[in-house]
Design a protein around this motif. Structure first.
Motif, PDB file in Angstrom:
ATOM      1  N   ARG A 119       3.675  -3.637  -2.619  1.00  0.00           N
ATOM      2  CA  ARG A 119       2.948  -4.824  -3.093  1.00  0.00           C
ATOM      3  C   ARG A 119       1.697  -4.428  -3.872  1.00  0.00           C
ATOM      4  O   ARG A 119       1.433  -4.947  -4.958  1.00  0.00           O
ATOM      5  CB  ARG A 119       2.552  -5.709  -1.913  1.00  0.00           C
ATOM      6  N   LYS A 120       0.921  -3.520  -3.303  1.00  0.00           N
ATOM      7  CA  LYS A 120      -0.377  -3.172  -3.889  1.00  0.00           C
ATOM      8  C   LYS A 120      -0.254  -2.430  -5.215  1.00  0.00           C
ATOM      9  O   LYS A 120      -1.197  -2.425  -6.014  1.00  0.00           O
ATOM     10  CB  LYS A 120      -1.170  -2.307  -2.901  1.00  0.00           C
TER      11      LYS A 120
ATOM     12  N   ALA B 155       2.068  -2.961  -7.597  1.00  0.00           N
ATOM     13  CA  ALA B 155       2.835  -3.682  -8.619  1.00  0.00           C
ATOM     14  C   ALA B 155       2.142  -3.616  -9.982  1.00  0.00           C
ATOM     15  O   ALA B 155       2.797  -3.509 -11.023  1.00  0.00           O
ATOM     16  CB  ALA B 155       3.031  -5.135  -8.197  1.00  0.00           C
TER      17      ALA B 155
ATOM     18  N   MET C 223       9.409  -8.884   0.131  1.00  0.00           N
ATOM     19  CA  MET C 223       8.486  -8.285   1.078  1.00  0.00           C
ATOM     20  C   MET C 223       8.371  -9.116   2.347  1.00  0.00           C
ATOM     21  O   MET C 223       7.599  -8.815   3.202  1.00  0.00           O
ATOM     22  CB  MET C 223       7.099  -8.120   0.447  1.00  0.00           C
TER      23      MET C 223
END
Length: 279
Positions: free
Chosen positions: A253-254, A256, A279
């Motif tokens: 996620r971080k 992307a 996610m």
């Protein structure tokens, strides 16, 4: 959990033909890449030589104060086996120049990932300089595991006009490299590159596993997240805890924003980056 086996001959032919088409189709004849002594750059070099011919592939070794003698020797052995041209550009003087220039602004701050990323970005500048000066297309050497987890540096090792193996997980990179050596009937990619711990060598004694789970664990989780499109909360894998799954999902996620700026890749599966990841 194991990642399903691929037809490595078909994967190799797809990637080699993809490199050839992208490079020649863009009006280039030659490519350049950084040779680190690691598996990713070794595999990309072998693919490029297969695709374009050894006279059209150029490697740049950029040792820093943290580079091991083995990494330099492994790069030289690989290049000799492939018959490709190499250059050596030590980057210690450039690292020192950055340290001195930034010292007043960074006064009172300890060394951290900032300096590690500067080292990677210096290498990106060097490689782009070769690309500009000689008219060679730059190949990025990152793999899918690194891109997914954000274990890569924007404007550093992510520099390039094409990322040939960015749709292969790290464990798949090793499998394809092993298949290639078998095809060639010799250790074109030196045995030591297979056996040593993966490392970006951005600080003394560093290995990838200082920041990431072991690659077999990481890739199993990523495969479930990306290829199977399973939400993190629903993933159960033998021997892997829920906290580790969530940690990896968080890394995906971080990071992307990094993948939005990654070099174009050659897709080898159904779920190259750009598709939705649950996610």
């Amino acid at each position: 959990m194991r990642i399903p086996a691929k037809d490595w001959k078909a994967v190799w032919e797809l990637l080699a033909s993809g490199i050839r088409e992208r490079v020649l189709g863009s009006g280039f004849t030659d490519v350049v890449l950084g040779l680190s002594g690691g598996m990713d750059s070794a595999l990309v070099a072998a693919l490029a030589v297969d695709a374009l011919g050894k006279e059209h592939v150029h490697g740049v070794m950029m040792p820093s104060p943290w580079s091991s003698e083995g990494s330099i020797a492994d790069s030289e052995a690989l290049a000799a086996n492939l018959g490709m041209e190499t250059f050596t550009v030590p980057i210690a003087p450039m690292m020192d120049a950055f340290d001195k220039a930034l010292a007043p602004a960074f006064a009172g701050k300890g060394r951290d990932v900032t300096e590690e990323n500067i080292q990677s970005r210096i290498r990106g500048v060097v490689l782009m300089s070769f690309s500009n000066k000689f008219g060679w297309l730059l190949l990025a050497t990152g793999n899918k595991s690194e891109l997914a987890a954000g274990y890569c540096t924007m404007y550093g090792d992510m520099c390039g006009a094409l990322a040939p193996i960015a749709d292969l997980y790290k464990t798949e990179v090793y499998k394809l490299a092993a298949w290639y050596n078998e095809r060639e009937g010799s250790e074109v990619i030196p045995r030591n590159i297979f056996e040593k711990a993966p490392s970006a060598e951005l600080r003394p004694g560093q290995t990838d596993q200082d920041s990431l789970p072991a690659y077999d664990v990481l890739d199993a989780i990523l495969h479930a997240l990306i290829e199977e499109a399973r939400p993190a909360a629903e993933i159960t894998l033998p021997g892997i805890g829920a906290d580790e799954v969530e940690r990896v999902a968080g890394l995906v996620r971080k990071s992307a924003f990094k993948r939005l700026q990654a070099a174009p890749l050659l897709p080898v599966g159904q779920h190259a980056f750009g598709v939705h990841v649950h996610m």
